[in-house]
Design a protein around this motif. Structure first.
Motif, PDB file in Angstrom:
ATOM      1  N   LEU A  46       0.859  -1.177   0.000  1.00  0.00           N
ATOM      2  CA  LEU A  46       0.000   0.000   0.000  1.00  0.00           C
ATOM      3  C   LEU A  46       0.898   1.230   0.000  1.00  0.00           C
ATOM      4  O   LEU A  46       1.792   1.344   0.838  1.00  0.00           O
ATOM      5  CB  LEU A  46      -0.904   0.042   1.237  1.00  0.00           C
ATOM      6  N   GLU A  47       0.670   2.108  -0.955  1.00  0.00           N
ATOM      7  CA  GLU A  47       1.417   3.370  -1.010  1.00  0.00           C
ATOM      8  C   GLU A  47       0.458   4.489  -1.385  1.00  0.00           C
ATOM      9  O   GLU A  47      -0.425   4.310  -2.230  1.00  0.00           O
ATOM     10  CB  GLU A  47       2.550   3.289  -2.026  1.00  0.00           C
ATOM     11  N   SER A  59      -2.632   0.033  -4.162  1.00  0.00           N
ATOM     12  CA  SER A  59      -2.585  -1.075  -3.214  1.00  0.00           C
ATOM     13  C   SER A  59      -2.850  -2.398  -3.905  1.00  0.00           C
ATOM     14  O   SER A  59      -3.493  -2.460  -4.963  1.00  0.00           O
ATOM     15  CB  SER A  59      -3.626  -0.843  -2.116  1.00  0.00           C
ATOM     16  N   VAL A  67      -9.357  -0.849   2.348  1.00  0.00           N
ATOM     17  CA  VAL A  67      -8.986   0.519   2.723  1.00  0.00           C
ATOM     18  C   VAL A  67      -9.826   1.567   1.990  1.00  0.00           C
ATOM     19  O   VAL A  67     -10.014   2.679   2.505  1.00  0.00           O
ATOM     20  CB  VAL A  67      -7.485   0.790   2.476  1.00  0.00           C
ATOM     21  N   PHE A  84      -2.997   2.644   9.773  1.00  0.00           N
ATOM     22  CA  PHE A  84      -2.248   1.543   9.171  1.00  0.00           C
ATOM     23  C   PHE A  84      -1.056   2.030   8.349  1.00  0.00           C
ATOM     24  O   PHE A  84      -0.441   1.266   7.614  1.00  0.00           O
ATOM     25  CB  PHE A  84      -3.173   0.664   8.307  1.00  0.00           C
ATOM     26  N   LEU A  85      -0.723   3.317   8.470  1.00  0.00           N
ATOM     27  CA  LEU A  85       0.449   3.884   7.806  1.00  0.00           C
ATOM     28  C   LEU A  85       1.461   4.323   8.852  1.00  0.00           C
ATOM     29  O   LEU A  85       1.100   4.650   9.976  1.00  0.00           O
ATOM     30  CB  LEU A  85       0.066   5.104   6.958  1.00  0.00           C
ATOM     31  N   THR A 228       3.728   7.956   1.343  1.00  0.00           N
ATOM     32  CA  THR A 228       3.894   7.168   2.551  1.00  0.00           C
ATOM     33  C   THR A 228       5.152   6.324   2.436  1.00  0.00           C
ATOM     34  O   THR A 228       5.578   5.952   1.340  1.00  0.00           O
ATOM     35  CB  THR A 228       2.688   6.264   2.778  1.00  0.00           C
ATOM     36  N   LYS A 230       5.841   3.427   4.702  1.00  0.00           N
ATOM     37  CA  LYS A 230       5.528   2.023   4.937  1.00  0.00           C
ATOM     38  C   LYS A 230       4.104   1.892   5.448  1.00  0.00           C
ATOM     39  O   LYS A 230       3.451   2.874   5.806  1.00  0.00           O
ATOM     40  CB  LYS A 230       6.488   1.409   5.970  1.00  0.00           C
ATOM     41  N   ASN A 231       3.621   0.642   5.481  1.00  0.00           N
ATOM     42  CA  ASN A 231       2.352   0.324   6.125  1.00  0.00           C
ATOM     43  C   ASN A 231       2.598  -0.742   7.182  1.00  0.00           C
ATOM     44  O   ASN A 231       3.706  -1.270   7.292  1.00  0.00           O
ATOM     45  CB  ASN A 231       1.321  -0.147   5.091  1.00  0.00           C
TER      46      ASN A 231
END
Length: 250
Positions: A46-47, A59, A67, A84-85, A228, A230-231
């Motif tokens: 996910l970015e 994602s 999400v 979640f980020l 972002t 990471k997740n």
């Protein structure tokens, strides 16, 4: 350069370049497209990125369906603090109205290394932001400028070939040689060398790293996009266990 950045991000995130010019939120299924910048990808992936207008969410499909209902009604600012980020990166490209060649501070000897010549620098530690220290890296070192004092390398700016159109600049200065404008001169001059090759130089920094952001600005760069870092879906959230242990009820 902005068009090149949009095109590259579109390849990376499997969306259209014009998606970054829209308003609102754009959701897209992630894909490892040919020509993407070869950063290691988490699984599940996910970015989220923005260039100032739309917010693009890319994602894996099984994560996207979960999400999307959570994010589609949120503002951009709320999206980037989703639980979640963790971690944000800011990215800069040259401001053509400000970037220029900068004289190096007096007393330093400057040398330029290119391609495989950079491999000889791997025996010198302390410049992990500037060079990869890996001859087989997926984003190979392409160009580096070193500043020497008494025949010792004390500062270095390097560029990794992240794609065919964009090279990322990183810089390191040994602590005792900081605040002498070495970082600014190395980064700005390296950027101009890259631009002369018809390649876009870019500079990345964590959103909390004010000193690095100052180097980018002083070197003639302008903030261009944010994404972002990471997740938490693979269990690597840095404080997940602490939160569960110290703050959540048993």
């Amino acid at each position: 350069m902005l068009e090149i950045v949009r095109n590259q991000l579109a390849i990376d995130m499997n969306c259209k370049s014009e998606d970054f010019l829209k308003d609102g939120i754009v959701f897209c299924k992630a894909k490892s497209n040919e020509g993407r910048r070869m950063f290691e990808r988490q699984s599940p992936f996910l970015e989220i990125a923005t260039m100032g207008k739309s917010t693009v969410v890319s994602s894996d499909e099984d994560i996207l369906v979960k999400v999307k209902p959570l994010l589609e009604s949120k503002t951009r600012e709320d999206i980037f603090v989703a639980p979640f980020l963790f971690g944000h990166s800011l990215y800069y490209i040259p401001d053509c109205d400000r970037i220029k060649e900068v004289p190096y501070p007096n007393g330093f000897t400057i040398c330029v290394k290119e391609g495989k010549e950079i491999h000889e620098l791997y025996k010198i530690s302390g410049f992990e932001n500037a060079i990869q220290y890996d001859i087989n890296h997926s984003r190979p070192d392409a160009l580096a400028i070193c500043a020497m004092w008494d025949n010792k390398i004390v500062a270095m700016a390097g560029a990794s070939a992240d794609s065919s159109t964009m090279w990322q600049i990183g810089v390191d200065v040994l602590p005792q040689f900081r605040h002498k404008k070495l970082a600014t001169s190395l980064v700005s001059n390296l950027a101009i060398m890259i631009m002369k090759r018809d390649i876009v130089p870019y500079y990345g920094t964590a959103s909390s790293n004010i000193a690095s952001q100052a180097v980018a600005y002083k070197s003639g760069f302008i903030p261009t996009w944010m994404c972002t870092y990471k997740n938490i879906f693979d269990g690597t959230a840095p404080y997940a266990c602490d939160v569960k242990t110290n703050f959540l009820p048993n």
